[in-house]
Design a protein around this motif. Structure first.
Motif, PDB file in Angstrom:
ATOM      1  N   UNK A 193       0.809  -1.609  -0.013  1.00 12.88           N
ATOM      2  CA  UNK A 193      -0.410  -0.002  -0.271  1.00 12.88           C
ATOM      3  C   UNK A 193       0.646   1.108  -0.070  1.00 12.88           C
ATOM      4  N   UNK A 194       2.017   1.632   0.747  1.00 14.49           N
ATOM      5  CA  UNK A 194       2.485   2.220   0.681  1.00 14.49           C
ATOM      6  C   UNK A 194       4.019   2.506  -0.301  1.00 14.49           C
ATOM      7  N   UNK A 195       4.714   1.359  -1.369  1.00 13.43           N
ATOM      8  CA  UNK A 195       5.065   1.166  -2.250  1.00 13.43           C
ATOM      9  C   UNK A 195       4.261   1.723  -3.349  1.00 13.43           C
ATOM     10  N   UNK A 196       3.500   0.732  -3.602  1.00 13.96           N
ATOM     11  CA  UNK A 196       2.769   0.688  -5.002  1.00 13.96           C
ATOM     12  C   UNK A 196       2.608   2.142  -5.793  1.00 13.96           C
ATOM     13  N   UNK A 197       1.707   2.609  -5.308  1.00 17.39           N
ATOM     14  CA  UNK A 197       1.602   4.714  -5.452  1.00 17.39           C
ATOM     15  C   UNK A 197       2.681   5.124  -5.877  1.00 17.39           C
ATOM     16  N   UNK A 198       4.141   4.692  -5.907  1.00 21.33           N
ATOM     17  CA  UNK A 198       5.248   4.581  -5.819  1.00 21.33           C
ATOM     18  C   UNK A 198       5.953   4.503  -7.065  1.00 21.33           C
ATOM     19  N   UNK A 199       6.016   2.854  -6.972  1.00 21.07           N
ATOM     20  CA  UNK A 199       6.570   2.462  -7.814  1.00 21.07           C
ATOM     21  C   UNK A 199       5.702   1.671  -9.287  1.00 21.07           C
ATOM     22  N   UNK A 200       4.576   1.634  -9.562  1.00 23.29           N
ATOM     23  CA  UNK A 200       3.729   0.858 -10.151  1.00 23.29           C
ATOM     24  C   UNK A 200       3.113   1.980 -10.848  1.00 23.29           C
ATOM     25  N   UNK A 201       3.659   2.083 -12.202  1.00 24.82           N
ATOM     26  CA  UNK A 201       2.393   2.986 -12.570  1.00 24.82           C
ATOM     27  C   UNK A 201       1.858   2.165 -12.955  1.00 24.82           C
ATOM     28  N   UNK A 202       0.537   3.752 -13.397  1.00 26.44           N
ATOM     29  CA  UNK A 202      -0.863   3.220 -13.507  1.00 26.44           C
ATOM     30  C   UNK A 202      -1.864   2.507 -14.705  1.00 26.44           C
ATOM     31  N   UNK A 203      -1.959   1.864 -15.159  1.00 27.13           N
ATOM     32  CA  UNK A 203      -2.598   1.380 -16.532  1.00 27.13           C
ATOM     33  C   UNK A 203      -3.647   0.948 -16.821  1.00 27.13           C
ATOM     34  N   UNK A 204      -4.229   1.486 -17.792  1.00 24.12           N
ATOM     35  CA  UNK A 204      -5.957   0.928 -18.238  1.00 24.12           C
ATOM     36  C   UNK A 204      -5.946   1.156 -19.524  1.00 24.12           C
ATOM     37  N   UNK A 205      -7.774   0.947 -20.096  1.00 22.69           N
ATOM     38  CA  UNK A 205      -7.831   0.380 -21.732  1.00 22.69           C
ATOM     39  C   UNK A 205      -8.129   1.762 -21.813  1.00 22.69           C
ATOM     40  N   UNK A 206      -7.549   2.773 -22.887  1.00 23.18           N
ATOM     41  CA  UNK A 206      -7.942   2.688 -23.233  1.00 23.18           C
ATOM     42  C   UNK A 206      -8.942   3.660 -24.237  1.00 23.18           C
ATOM     43  N   UNK A 207      -9.868   2.530 -24.238  1.00 17.54           N
ATOM     44  CA  UNK A 207     -11.130   2.587 -24.979  1.00 17.54           C
ATOM     45  C   UNK A 207     -11.666   1.309 -23.756  1.00 17.54           C
ATOM     46  N   UNK A 208     -12.052   1.743 -22.888  1.00 18.59           N
ATOM     47  CA  UNK A 208     -12.535   0.397 -22.551  1.00 18.59           C
ATOM     48  C   UNK A 208     -14.060   0.252 -22.638  1.00 18.59           C
ATOM     49  N   UNK A 209     -14.927   1.236 -23.519  1.00 19.17           N
ATOM     50  CA  UNK A 209     -16.094   0.838 -24.111  1.00 19.17           C
ATOM     51  C   UNK A 209     -17.238   1.432 -22.311  1.00 19.17           C
ATOM     52  N   UNK A 210     -18.242   0.735 -22.884  1.00 14.32           N
ATOM     53  CA  UNK A 210     -20.001   0.672 -21.490  1.00 14.32           C
ATOM     54  C   UNK A 210     -18.765  -0.096 -20.248  1.00 14.32           C
ATOM     55  N   UNK A 211     -20.208   0.146 -19.258  1.00 13.23           N
ATOM     56  CA  UNK A 211     -19.894  -0.981 -18.510  1.00 13.23           C
ATOM     57  C   UNK A 211     -20.886  -1.669 -18.610  1.00 13.23           C
ATOM     58  N   UNK A 212     -20.919  -3.550 -18.811  1.00  9.41           N
ATOM     59  CA  UNK A 212     -21.775  -4.409 -18.812  1.00  9.41           C
ATOM     60  C   UNK A 212     -22.895  -5.164 -17.964  1.00  9.41           C
ATOM     61  N   UNK A 213     -23.484  -4.549 -16.856  1.00 13.73           N
ATOM     62  CA  UNK A 213     -23.805  -4.571 -15.776  1.00 13.73           C
ATOM     63  C   UNK A 213     -24.000  -6.355 -16.131  1.00 13.73           C
ATOM     64  N   UNK A 214     -25.417  -6.697 -17.506  1.00 14.67           N
ATOM     65  CA  UNK A 214     -25.892  -7.600 -17.238  1.00 14.67           C
ATOM     66  C   UNK A 214     -24.001  -8.779 -17.798  1.00 14.67           C
ATOM     67  N   UNK A 219     -21.687 -13.519 -15.970  1.00  7.92           N
ATOM     68  CA  UNK A 219     -20.280 -14.143 -16.163  1.00  7.92           C
ATOM     69  C   UNK A 219     -19.537 -14.950 -15.088  1.00  7.92           C
ATOM     70  N   UNK A 220     -20.704 -13.890 -13.633  1.00 10.44           N
ATOM     71  CA  UNK A 220     -20.587 -15.072 -11.876  1.00 10.44           C
ATOM     72  C   UNK A 220     -21.853 -16.122 -12.209  1.00 10.44           C
ATOM     73  N   UNK A 221     -23.192 -15.569 -13.015  1.00 12.54           N
ATOM     74  CA  UNK A 221     -23.949 -16.722 -12.802  1.00 12.54           C
ATOM     75  C   UNK A 221     -22.954 -17.729 -13.962  1.00 12.54           C
ATOM     76  N   UNK A 265     -17.726  -2.832 -28.023  1.00 14.09           N
ATOM     77  CA  UNK A 265     -16.813  -3.856 -26.765  1.00 14.09           C
ATOM     78  C   UNK A 265     -17.452  -4.547 -25.705  1.00 14.09           C
ATOM     79  N   UNK A 266     -17.135  -5.978 -26.256  1.00 11.84           N
ATOM     80  CA  UNK A 266     -17.006  -6.674 -25.110  1.00 11.84           C
ATOM     81  C   UNK A 266     -16.700  -6.582 -23.740  1.00 11.84           C
ATOM     82  N   UNK A 267     -16.987  -7.621 -22.777  1.00 13.84           N
ATOM     83  CA  UNK A 267     -16.418  -7.526 -21.948  1.00 13.84           C
ATOM     84  C   UNK A 267     -15.018  -8.599 -21.607  1.00 13.84           C
ATOM     85  N   UNK A 268     -15.342  -9.407 -22.493  1.00 14.96           N
ATOM     86  CA  UNK A 268     -14.563 -10.680 -22.405  1.00 14.96           C
ATOM     87  C   UNK A 268     -14.581 -10.823 -23.949  1.00 14.96           C
TER      88      UNK A 268
END
Length: 512
Positions: A193-214, A219-221, A265-268
């Motif tokens: 919790x202390x070191x990750x914000x300092x050493x690990x860069x944030x990364x994400x999908x630049x075009x993630x699309x919308x969240x699909x609750x269904x 996937x859980x079901x 833009x599929x979830x998987x």
């Protein structure tokens, strides 16, 4: 990328090389990996004391182990996708905070039911940890050679944690109550919790699309009913509930796949599974973990209960195998540059098959040495095979989908942990119950406890007169041993299946 688009093989090009800061980030990302592997091994070795203290039934005992990977299996894909969208480092930090808090609560659970509930909550937060570590590693190490070595070290952290777990857990269990094994998470996660914000860069999908609750719910079901059905089948055989759960899970799974194929833009990204290398590597991981966890489920009880070793002694007996798992994972890196995975992985798994055969044809009366040899052989094969397969999984996924791909890999791992415990562990339990002949003179209530689990039998024997207690322990040990040969042969068959899949699907060199 649409679900029907072709897949390139990212990461084959020479990307920029990282310096000391990148390797320091790897050390930070190894902390949750070490934690999860320590947690799994510690729990296996703490199970006899938990059984004595909380007196769980046979079903509750399996649930104490299985509810954690069950919840993870249901949530990993969802959490991997959320990490791609909202930030993999952010999700890692949220998961680490929750995992530390719930671990402290689990340490003081007064009943088996509350411990199961705490393990389920650990699964929820653990699902945030594992996909994030592997996908962040993909974004930190863009150079293929460096990433291959980083993945080998990351995979070795699982083995190192498993090796460290019995020693740390054994020391704790000899001096403190069983709940102390859960408190290990707190000092491990605080540096993260202390070191990750300092050493690990944030990364994400630049075009993630919308969240699909269904899709999230589907996937859980899909995962939860199927895994629960496997658990029920292992304990009760084919029942109407098992059939209903399988039909429900498979049915929802089909609808989930169809939804992903139609989504812009599929979830998987289902196109990943069209590449034989990706799917083959996932299956190799799954089957290897089933074989490994099934072995550990048996050997942890055998060493402590049947052979009478203390937790530290039992942990030391597993050190050579864990060490060879680490060494083989690192040694395979330079070999993989020259040998095709479809040859290298099956060759490695031959060692694992030999390990299971040693167990199958060596009865429980032969002591510790055969188990040490068997685990060394098993570790050589699994350490090399998982390093290669994990690298192939990341190489086959586009960088922006690293979280989802990592989640699929981790889902295979956790599902394998469930299957290893429920199927192989369930077979041993079934043979134990059917083979146990309770000596004459044992009270009915004590006999009922003895027939539930091996730990229950040894705990019950301590309440009987010396001669009668010794007779019950002997009968329980013999009954437990009856399932070992069949279970070991099944484990060997799973390893053969993994080797065949690797030979048919892993057709590229890692360096290509």
């Amino acid at each position: 990328m649409s679900a029907t688009a072709s897949i390139s093989l990212p990461g084959t090009e020479e990307g920029p090389r990282v310096g000391a800061r990148g390797w320091a980030a790897l050390v930070v990302l190894m902390l949750p990996v070490l934690l999860v592997s320590v947690d799994n091994t510690v729990l296996s070795f703490a199970l006899p004391e938990i059984s004595t203290a909380l007196r769980p039934s046979g079903v509750e005992q399996l649930w104490i182990i299985d509810v954690y990977p069950l919840v993870l299996a249901g949530l990993l894909v969802t959490m991997g996708t959320l990490g791609d969208r909202f930030g993999r480092r952010r999700l890692l930090l949220i998961g680490a905070t929750g995992f530390a808090l719930v671990s402290a609560l689990a340490a003081f659970a007064p009943t088996a039911a509350l411990l199961i509930a705490a393990r389920a909550a650990l699964g929820f937060f653990g699902a945030m940890l594992m996909p994030s570590t592997l996908s962040l590693l993909r974004s930190v190490f863009q150079n293929r050679d460096q990433r291959r070595l980083a993945i080998a070290i990351w995979a070795a952290a699982f083995s190192a944690g498993s090796a460290l777990g019995p020693i740390v857990g054994g020391l704790l269990l000899e001096h403190f109550a069983w709940g102390s094994v859960f408190l290990v998470a707190v000092p491990v996660l605080i540096p993260l919790l202390i070191l990750a914000p300092i050493l690990v860069p944030e990364s994400r999908d630049p075009n993630p699309g919308r969240i699909d609750p269904i899709s999230i719910a589907m996937s859980m079901a899909t995962m939860v009913p199927v895994v629960y059905a496997i658990k029920e089948f292992a304990v009760h055989g084919i029942t109407p509930l098992v059939v209903i759960l399988v039909v429900l899970g498979v049915g929802v799974g089909v609808l989930f796949v169809r939804r992903q194929l139609r989504a812009e833009t599929p979830m998987l990204d289902m196109a990943l599974f069209r590449r034989g290398m990706f799917s083959g590597a996932i299956l190799v991981n799954l089957l290897s973990v089933v074989a490994l966890v099934g072995f550990l489920y048996y050997v942890s009880q055998h060493l402590q209960l049947v052979l009478g070793l203390k937790p530290v002694q039992a942990g030391l007996a597993l050190i050579p195998g864990m060490a060879m798992m680490i060494v083989s994972g690192l040694i395979v890196v330079p070999i993989a540059r020259r040998v095709r995975p479809q040859v290298l992985v099956p060759a490695a798994l031959v060692f694992s098959l030999a390990g299971y055969l040693v167990v199958a044809f060596t009865t429980h009366a032969h002591g510790v040495a055969p188990l040490i040899v068997a685990f060394v052989l098993l570790g050589i094969g699994i350490g090399a095979a998982e390093t290669v397969s994990n690298e192939l999984i990341l190489a086959a996924a586009p960088p922006e989908k690293a979280g989802a791909a990592s989640a699929v890999s981790e889902t295979a791992y956790e599902l394998g942990a469930v299957l290893g415990t429920t199927i192989l562990g369930g077979i041993i339990t079934a043979f134990y119950r059917n083979s146990l002949v309770v000596p004459d003179g044992v009270p009915e209530a004590v006999a009922a406890r003895a027939t539930e689990t091996l730990a229950g039998a040894f705990s019950a024997a301590a309440q009987l007169p010396d001669a009668l207690g010794a007779a019950l322990r002997q009968a329980a040990a013999e009954a437990f041993g009856t399932g070992v040969m069949v279970t070991s042969l099944i484990g060997g068959l799973l390893v053969i299946c993994a080797a065949v899949i690797a030979a048919l699907t892993l057709g590229r060199r890692l360096g290509r």
